[in-house]
Design a protein around this motif. Structure first.
Motif, PDB file in Angstrom:
ATOM      1  N   TYR A  23       0.877  -1.181   0.000  1.00 11.96           N
ATOM      2  CA  TYR A  23       0.000   0.000   0.000  1.00 11.96           C
ATOM      3  C   TYR A  23       0.909   1.223   0.000  1.00 11.96           C
ATOM      4  O   TYR A  23       1.745   1.348   0.876  1.00 11.96           O
ATOM      5  N   ARG A  78      -6.937  10.985  13.800  1.00 11.68           N
ATOM      6  CA  ARG A  78      -7.091   9.551  13.557  1.00 11.68           C
ATOM      7  C   ARG A  78      -7.675   8.825  14.761  1.00 11.68           C
ATOM      8  O   ARG A  78      -8.524   7.949  14.614  1.00 11.68           O
ATOM      9  N   SER A 161      -5.031   3.943  10.825  1.00 10.57           N
ATOM     10  CA  SER A 161      -3.850   3.812   9.974  1.00 10.57           C
ATOM     11  C   SER A 161      -4.188   2.796   8.901  1.00 10.57           C
ATOM     12  O   SER A 161      -4.748   1.742   9.202  1.00 10.57           O
ATOM     13  N   SER A 163      -2.641   0.538   7.059  1.00  7.84           N
ATOM     14  CA  SER A 163      -2.178  -0.846   7.182  1.00  7.84           C
ATOM     15  C   SER A 163      -2.829  -1.573   8.366  1.00  7.84           C
ATOM     16  O   SER A 163      -2.804  -2.798   8.429  1.00  7.84           O
TER      17      SER A 163
HETATM   18  C1  2P0 Z   1       2.220  -1.416   3.631  1.00 11.56           C
HETATM   19  N1  2P0 Z   1       3.394   0.656   4.348  1.00 11.56           N
HETATM   20  O1  2P0 Z   1       1.438  -1.824   2.761  1.00 11.56           O
HETATM   21  C2  2P0 Z   1       3.051  -0.189   3.258  1.00 11.56           C
HETATM   22  C3  2P0 Z   1       4.341  -0.565   2.613  1.00 11.56           C
HETATM   23  C4  2P0 Z   1       4.780   1.017   4.341  1.00 11.56           C
HETATM   24  C5  2P0 Z   1       5.328   0.462   3.090  1.00 11.56           C
HETATM   25  O2  2P0 Z   1       1.339   0.752   5.118  1.00 11.56           O
HETATM   26  O3  2P0 Z   1      -0.788   6.968   6.637  1.00 11.56           O
HETATM   27  O4  2P0 Z   1       1.495   3.482   8.494  1.00 11.56           O
HETATM   28  O5  2P0 Z   1      -1.207   5.471   8.604  1.00 11.56           O
HETATM   29  O6  2P0 Z   1      -2.223   4.965   6.378  1.00 11.56           O
HETATM   30  O7  2P0 Z   1      -0.382   2.385   7.198  1.00 11.56           O
HETATM   31  C6  2P0 Z   1       2.778   2.245   6.092  1.00 11.56           C
HETATM   32  O8  2P0 Z   1       1.725   3.125   6.033  1.00 11.56           O
HETATM   33  O9  2P0 Z   1       0.229   4.770   6.724  1.00 11.56           O
HETATM   34  C7  2P0 Z   1       2.458   1.164   5.161  1.00 11.56           C
HETATM   35  P1  2P0 Z   1      -1.070   5.576   7.084  1.00 11.56           P
HETATM   36  P2  2P0 Z   1       0.708   3.364   7.225  1.00 11.56           P
HETATM   37  O10 2P0 Z   1       2.368  -1.981   4.739  1.00 11.56           O
END
Ligand code: 2P0
Length: 355
Positions: A23, A78, A161, A163
């Motif tokens: 994501y 949030r 969040s 994820s």
């Molecule tokens: C994931 N990441 O799919 C991706 C890959 C980091 C790299 O989800 O803004 O902390 O809270 O929705 O969920 C990190 O993003 O961001 C993430 P927000 P989140 O795991």
């Protein structure tokens, strides 16, 4: 006043998750709606998890929260979104033994105390809001007798969040981006449970250098604003990969799983590099680990290990089985001897993690 003296509480534990199809990028920042679907594997609950206790009492004067023993502010949008959403789904609760009755309407007036612990060192850069918000929403759902299933709860956790919505389920999980403007269909579904593919072993190599990270939230925003590659990734690449990854998981096809996982990690970091100004999450040690795994996989008939990196330099390595995991550790120790400064610890386990 006797009747003000009761406290009702619930404790829950939620593991973090690691995305194998990433994501990265939101189409709506407030509701946290992504530009593409993603797929993750949820780690073993014994390791890298958050434990959260939520309590309600008429004697509480305001909503308060403690993280790892230290009080933190709940004023952020949030937290407020999650609390508002979950309160709106609350149902009547009755504990006859204790003589407690809370109606649906009471939940809007009663205050909460929340205490949350991460069982992993925050400094390792593995701290994940994923486990935190998933656990908070799950615990509140239990406390408030919310009748929704995990998928519906995931849409609430998502607003804490992105994820986090994937941590409501174990095993392999897909976050469906959804089409609705209000986000009602942007939620997680389980693709396969934790027993489906239990040969896999995940090793997390904690890369020690503490580079300053761009937070995921601001990094994503800059990528969405400036990267053309992201448009191509979200529209053309990920939709196909999601289908291929679902098939690989269904068939326990490690060759395909590994190729897709590595390619998607690399494309996520390419999209970061395509952002202006460019975002660097991996460092030289991360790059060395990629080279070592690539070389190894190429020297065998089929891939043995998959790698994936999130918004930081730590390597998440997925071995096809226990035997390969042992070899992997051996190789890591050879290339990064304990005296070296490059790697400072490993976490290993069955689809997750032992210190
Ligand atoms: C994931 N990441 O799919 C991706 C890959 C980091 C790299 O989800 O803004 O902390 O809270 O929705 O969920 C990190 O993003 O961001 C993430 P927000 P989140 O795991």
């Amino acid at each position: 006043n006797e009747s003000q003296n009761w406290v009702l509480m619930v404790t829950a534990q939620t593991p973090t998750n690691i995305a194998v199809i990433k994501y990265w990028g939101k189409r709506d920042e407030t509701l946290i709606l992504p530009v593409n679907d993603s797929i993750s594997v949820t780690l073993d609950p014994n390791h890298l998890c958050t434990t959260t206790t939520v309590a309600v009492s008429p004697s509480f004067q305001q909503d308060r929260m403690w993280l790892n023993g230290k009080e933190i502010s709940l004023s952020g949008g949030r937290f407020q979104s999650c609390l508002r959403e979950i309160r709106s789904h609350a149902c009547d609760v009755e504990d006859k033994q204790k003589g407690i009755k809370i109606t649906k309407e009471d939940w809007g007036k009663l205050h909460l105390h929340i205490a949350s612990y991460n069982n992993f060192p925050t400094a390792a850069g593995l701290a994940s809001s994923a486990a935190g918000f998933a656990c908070l929403v799950y615990a509140l759902g239990k406390l408030m007798n919310v009748k929704d299933d995990e998928s519906q709860l995931s849409a609430v956790a998502r607003q804490g969040s992105g994820s986090a919505c994937r941590s409501l389920y174990g095993g392999f999980v897909k976050w469906i981006m959804g089409k609705e403007e209000n986000g009602s269909d942007s939620l997680a579904v389980q693709l396969a449970d934790e027993k489906h593919w239990d040969d896999l072993v995940i090793v997390i190599a904690v890369v020690s250098s503490r580079q300053k990270e761009t937070s995921s939230t601001s990094g994503m925003r800059e990528t969405v604003e400036t990267s053309l590659l992201l448009q191509h990734r979200a529209k053309e690449v990920v939709p196909k990969r999601i289908l291929q990854m679902e098939e690989a998981i269904r068939n326990r096809d490690f060759t395909s799983f590994s190729r897709l996982t590595c390619a998607d990690s690399n494309q996520f970091h390419a999209v970061c590099l395509d952002t202006s100004p460019p975002i660097f999450y991996m460092n030289d040690t991360s790059h060395r680990i990629i080279s070592i795994v690539e070389k190894w996989n190429r020297s065998e008939e089929a891939p043995q290990v998959a790698y994936t990196f999130d918004a930081g330099p730590n390597a998440v390595l997925i071995a096809r089985n226990r035997k390969v995991a042992a070899l992997l550790i051996q190789r890591l120790l050879y290339y990064f001897p304990p005296s070296s400064d490059d790697l400072n610890s490993y976490v290993i386990g069955d689809k997750s993690i032992v210190k």
